[in-house]
Design a protein around this motif. Structure first.
Motif, PDB file in Angstrom:
ATOM      1  N   UNK A  27      16.958  -2.989  30.193  1.00 51.91           N
ATOM      2  CA  UNK A  27      17.560  -2.617  31.597  1.00 51.91           C
ATOM      3  C   UNK A  27      17.801  -1.192  31.620  1.00 51.91           C
ATOM      4  N   UNK A  28      17.932  -0.503  30.626  1.00 55.27           N
ATOM      5  CA  UNK A  28      18.355   0.768  30.643  1.00 55.27           C
ATOM      6  C   UNK A  28      16.757   1.657  30.986  1.00 55.27           C
ATOM      7  N   UNK A  29      15.750   1.110  30.415  1.00 54.39           N
ATOM      8  CA  UNK A  29      14.395   1.744  30.610  1.00 54.39           C
ATOM      9  C   UNK A  29      13.897   1.475  32.122  1.00 54.39           C
ATOM     10  N   UNK A  30      13.997   0.428  32.648  1.00 53.81           N
ATOM     11  CA  UNK A  30      13.916  -0.015  33.926  1.00 53.81           C
ATOM     12  C   UNK A  30      14.724   0.954  34.849  1.00 53.81           C
ATOM     13  N   UNK A  31      15.891   1.104  34.628  1.00 54.44           N
ATOM     14  CA  UNK A  31      16.549   2.018  35.355  1.00 54.44           C
ATOM     15  C   UNK A  31      16.107   3.495  35.352  1.00 54.44           C
ATOM     16  N   UNK A  32      15.806   4.075  34.164  1.00 58.05           N
ATOM     17  CA  UNK A  32      15.082   5.455  34.157  1.00 58.05           C
ATOM     18  C   UNK A  32      13.861   5.500  34.794  1.00 58.05           C
ATOM     19  N   UNK A  33      13.051   4.305  34.680  1.00 53.40           N
ATOM     20  CA  UNK A  33      11.854   4.409  35.707  1.00 53.40           C
ATOM     21  C   UNK A  33      12.055   4.381  36.945  1.00 53.40           C
ATOM     22  N   UNK A  34      13.057   3.573  37.425  1.00 51.37           N
ATOM     23  CA  UNK A  34      13.267   3.610  38.947  1.00 51.37           C
ATOM     24  C   UNK A  34      14.015   4.890  39.438  1.00 51.37           C
ATOM     25  N   UNK A  35      14.943   5.569  38.594  1.00 55.91           N
ATOM     26  CA  UNK A  35      15.389   6.809  38.981  1.00 55.91           C
ATOM     27  C   UNK A  35      14.206   7.923  38.998  1.00 55.91           C
ATOM     28  N   UNK A  36      13.349   7.782  38.144  1.00 57.00           N
ATOM     29  CA  UNK A  36      12.307   8.834  37.850  1.00 57.00           C
ATOM     30  C   UNK A  36      11.282   8.748  39.217  1.00 57.00           C
TER      31      UNK A  36
END
Length: 86
Positions: free
Chosen positions: A57-66
């Motif tokens: 979830x944290x990884x997906x959130x960072x990808x979406x933010x980027x």
């Protein structure tokens, strides 16, 4: 198998009995889990317990933010010259 797939977010278990497909599925889930651990190593706290379920979830959130930041920059580059001409 079910727990590994749930951690890396690979979806529902297919229920096959073909040994080669099961082997590939387990191998893929294991490799994805190890890759995620490698990519998110800095997010794992050393002084307290952590959960493997939070890493995707944290990884997906960072990808979406980027991606959102890249899209905003692209839109700004596209529209700013138009505003100067007007």
């Amino acid at each position: 198998m079910k727990e590994i797939k749930g951690v890396v977010g690979l979806g529902q278990h297919q229920g096959t009995r073909h040994a080669d497909r099961v082997d590939r599925s387990v191998a893929l889930a294991s490799i994805a889990s190890l890759l995620l651990l490698k990519l998110r190593a800095q997010a794992i706290p050393t002084d307290r317990p952590w959960s493997a379920f939070r890493l995707p979830r944290a990884f997906a959130w960072e990808v979406v933010q980027a991606q959102s930041a890249r899209s905003a920059c692209q839109m700004a580059r596209k529209w700013l010259p138009m505003g100067k001409a007007a």
